[in-house]
Write a protein that holds these residues in place. Structure first.
Motif, PDB file in Angstrom:
ATOM      1  N   ARG A  60     -75.941 -38.166 -22.722  1.00  0.00           N
ATOM      2  CA  ARG A  60     -75.737 -37.183 -21.644  1.00  0.00           C
ATOM      3  C   ARG A  60     -75.598 -37.872 -20.290  1.00  0.00           C
ATOM      4  NH1 ARG A  60     -79.050 -33.776 -24.996  1.00  0.00           N
ATOM      5  NH2 ARG A  60     -80.955 -34.599 -24.092  1.00  0.00           N
ATOM      6  N   ALA A  61     -76.395 -38.902 -20.067  1.00  0.00           N
ATOM      7  CA  ALA A  61     -76.308 -39.645 -18.804  1.00  0.00           C
ATOM      8  C   ALA A  61     -74.947 -40.344 -18.681  1.00  0.00           C
ATOM      9  CB  ALA A  61     -77.439 -40.660 -18.708  1.00  0.00           C
ATOM     10  N   LEU A  62     -74.473 -40.918 -19.759  1.00  0.00           N
ATOM     11  CA  LEU A  62     -73.159 -41.568 -19.746  1.00  0.00           C
ATOM     12  C   LEU A  62     -72.051 -40.562 -19.480  1.00  0.00           C
ATOM     13  CD1 LEU A  62     -73.527 -44.038 -22.760  1.00  0.00           C
ATOM     14  CD2 LEU A  62     -73.404 -44.629 -20.330  1.00  0.00           C
ATOM     15  N   GLU A  63     -72.163 -39.389 -20.073  1.00  0.00           N
ATOM     16  CA  GLU A  63     -71.153 -38.346 -19.854  1.00  0.00           C
ATOM     17  C   GLU A  63     -71.178 -37.852 -18.412  1.00  0.00           C
ATOM     18  OE1 GLU A  63     -68.067 -35.625 -20.572  1.00  0.00           O
ATOM     19  OE2 GLU A  63     -68.672 -37.509 -21.491  1.00  0.00           O
ATOM     20  N   ARG A  64     -72.373 -37.678 -17.852  1.00  0.00           N
ATOM     21  CA  ARG A  64     -72.470 -37.268 -16.438  1.00  0.00           C
ATOM     22  C   ARG A  64     -71.819 -38.308 -15.535  1.00  0.00           C
ATOM     23  NH1 ARG A  64     -77.564 -35.485 -18.099  1.00  0.00           N
ATOM     24  NH2 ARG A  64     -78.550 -37.395 -17.384  1.00  0.00           N
ATOM     25  N   LYS A  65     -72.056 -39.580 -15.801  1.00  0.00           N
ATOM     26  CA  LYS A  65     -71.468 -40.660 -15.003  1.00  0.00           C
ATOM     27  C   LYS A  65     -69.949 -40.660 -15.149  1.00  0.00           C
ATOM     28  CE  LYS A  65     -73.579 -43.271 -13.076  1.00  0.00           C
ATOM     29  NZ  LYS A  65     -74.084 -43.204 -11.713  1.00  0.00           N
ATOM     30  N   ARG A  66     -69.454 -40.453 -16.360  1.00  0.00           N
ATOM     31  CA  ARG A  66     -68.012 -40.408 -16.596  1.00  0.00           C
ATOM     32  C   ARG A  66     -67.372 -39.259 -15.817  1.00  0.00           C
ATOM     33  NH1 ARG A  66     -64.275 -37.901 -18.915  1.00  0.00           N
ATOM     34  NH2 ARG A  66     -65.565 -36.331 -19.902  1.00  0.00           N
ATOM     35  N   VAL A  67     -68.019 -38.111 -15.824  1.00  0.00           N
ATOM     36  CA  VAL A  67     -67.503 -36.950 -15.091  1.00  0.00           C
ATOM     37  C   VAL A  67     -67.530 -37.218 -13.586  1.00  0.00           C
ATOM     38  CG1 VAL A  67     -67.981 -34.532 -14.514  1.00  0.00           C
ATOM     39  CG2 VAL A  67     -68.021 -35.280 -16.894  1.00  0.00           C
ATOM     40  N   GLU A  68     -68.604 -37.818 -13.093  1.00  0.00           N
ATOM     41  CA  GLU A  68     -68.688 -38.173 -11.666  1.00  0.00           C
ATOM     42  C   GLU A  68     -67.533 -39.083 -11.258  1.00  0.00           C
ATOM     43  OE1 GLU A  68     -72.288 -40.084 -10.423  1.00  0.00           O
ATOM     44  OE2 GLU A  68     -73.520 -38.385 -11.018  1.00  0.00           O
ATOM     45  N   VAL A  69     -67.301 -40.109 -12.050  1.00  0.00           N
ATOM     46  CA  VAL A  69     -66.223 -41.054 -11.747  1.00  0.00           C
ATOM     47  C   VAL A  69     -64.882 -40.322 -11.760  1.00  0.00           C
ATOM     48  CG1 VAL A  69     -64.936 -43.046 -12.653  1.00  0.00           C
ATOM     49  CG2 VAL A  69     -67.425 -43.146 -12.467  1.00  0.00           C
ATOM     50  N   HIS A  70     -64.654 -39.499 -12.765  1.00  0.00           N
ATOM     51  CA  HIS A  70     -63.389 -38.772 -12.858  1.00  0.00           C
ATOM     52  C   HIS A  70     -63.174 -37.863 -11.651  1.00  0.00           C
ATOM     53  CE1 HIS A  70     -59.956 -36.806 -14.638  1.00  0.00           C
ATOM     54  NE2 HIS A  70     -60.515 -35.645 -14.366  1.00  0.00           N
ATOM     55  N   GLU A  71     -64.209 -37.148 -11.247  1.00  0.00           N
ATOM     56  CA  GLU A  71     -64.093 -36.247 -10.092  1.00  0.00           C
ATOM     57  C   GLU A  71     -63.801 -37.022  -8.807  1.00  0.00           C
ATOM     58  OE1 GLU A  71     -67.702 -33.991 -10.203  1.00  0.00           O
ATOM     59  OE2 GLU A  71     -66.901 -32.591 -11.687  1.00  0.00           O
ATOM     60  N   ARG A  72     -64.440 -38.149  -8.646  1.00  0.00           N
ATOM     61  CA  ARG A  72     -64.199 -38.959  -7.439  1.00  0.00           C
ATOM     62  C   ARG A  72     -62.797 -39.552  -7.453  1.00  0.00           C
ATOM     63  NH1 ARG A  72     -70.245 -41.073  -7.769  1.00  0.00           N
ATOM     64  NH2 ARG A  72     -71.169 -39.386  -6.556  1.00  0.00           N
ATOM     65  N   VAL A  73     -62.334 -39.979  -8.608  1.00  0.00           N
ATOM     66  CA  VAL A  73     -60.973 -40.496  -8.713  1.00  0.00           C
ATOM     67  C   VAL A  73     -59.979 -39.393  -8.350  1.00  0.00           C
ATOM     68  CG1 VAL A  73     -59.209 -41.264 -10.373  1.00  0.00           C
ATOM     69  CG2 VAL A  73     -61.464 -42.350 -10.351  1.00  0.00           C
ATOM     70  N   GLU A  74     -60.179 -38.196  -8.878  1.00  0.00           N
ATOM     71  CA  GLU A  74     -59.286 -37.077  -8.569  1.00  0.00           C
ATOM     72  C   GLU A  74     -59.316 -36.755  -7.072  1.00  0.00           C
ATOM     73  OE1 GLU A  74     -57.051 -35.457 -10.525  1.00  0.00           O
ATOM     74  OE2 GLU A  74     -57.539 -37.047 -11.945  1.00  0.00           O
ATOM     75  N   THR A  75     -60.486 -36.799  -6.473  1.00  0.00           N
ATOM     76  CA  THR A  75     -60.608 -36.548  -5.036  1.00  0.00           C
ATOM     77  C   THR A  75     -59.824 -37.581  -4.242  1.00  0.00           C
ATOM     78  OG1 THR A  75     -62.779 -35.528  -5.316  1.00  0.00           O
ATOM     79  CG2 THR A  75     -62.257 -36.370  -3.120  1.00  0.00           C
ATOM     80  N   LEU A  76     -59.953 -38.846  -4.622  1.00  0.00           N
ATOM     81  CA  LEU A  76     -59.256 -39.911  -3.904  1.00  0.00           C
ATOM     82  C   LEU A  76     -57.751 -39.864  -4.128  1.00  0.00           C
ATOM     83  CD1 LEU A  76     -61.846 -42.767  -4.354  1.00  0.00           C
ATOM     84  CD2 LEU A  76     -61.217 -41.626  -2.218  1.00  0.00           C
TER      85      LEU A  76
END
Length: 81
Positions: free
Chosen positions: A11-27
């Motif tokens: 679950r922690a790995l999935e949360r981190k993956r989602v965080e990274v994806h959201e930040r990439v999309e924002t950038l």
């Protein structure tokens, strides 16, 4: 079983993956708005920065957008990726 350390880690790995994806999309959205050219592998390049640097760049995009645009342009145009 669902509360085992293994599943907590997953679950922690999935949360981190989602965080990274959201930040990439924002950038990438920020890059579009600022007219920064994006290579075909832009998402991959940004993902390789990691969660911490991505968060810092998103924060910088809000606080000092010109500086963030310069840094983002450098990441996206870096040769030899």
């Amino acid at each position: 079983m669902i509360d085992s350390p293994f599943w907590e880690e997953q679950r922690a790995l999935e949360r981190k993956r989602v965080e990274v994806h959201e930040r990439v999309e924002t950038l990438l959205t920020f890059a579009n708005v600022r007219g920064i050219p994006q290579p075909p592998d832009a998402e991959e390049r940004l993902s390789h920065l990691g969660a911490g640097p991505l968060k810092a760049l998103v924060n910088k995009a809000l606080a000092t957008p010109d500086t963030a645009a310069t840094e983002l342009r450098a990441v996206l145009t870096r040769q030899g990726h």
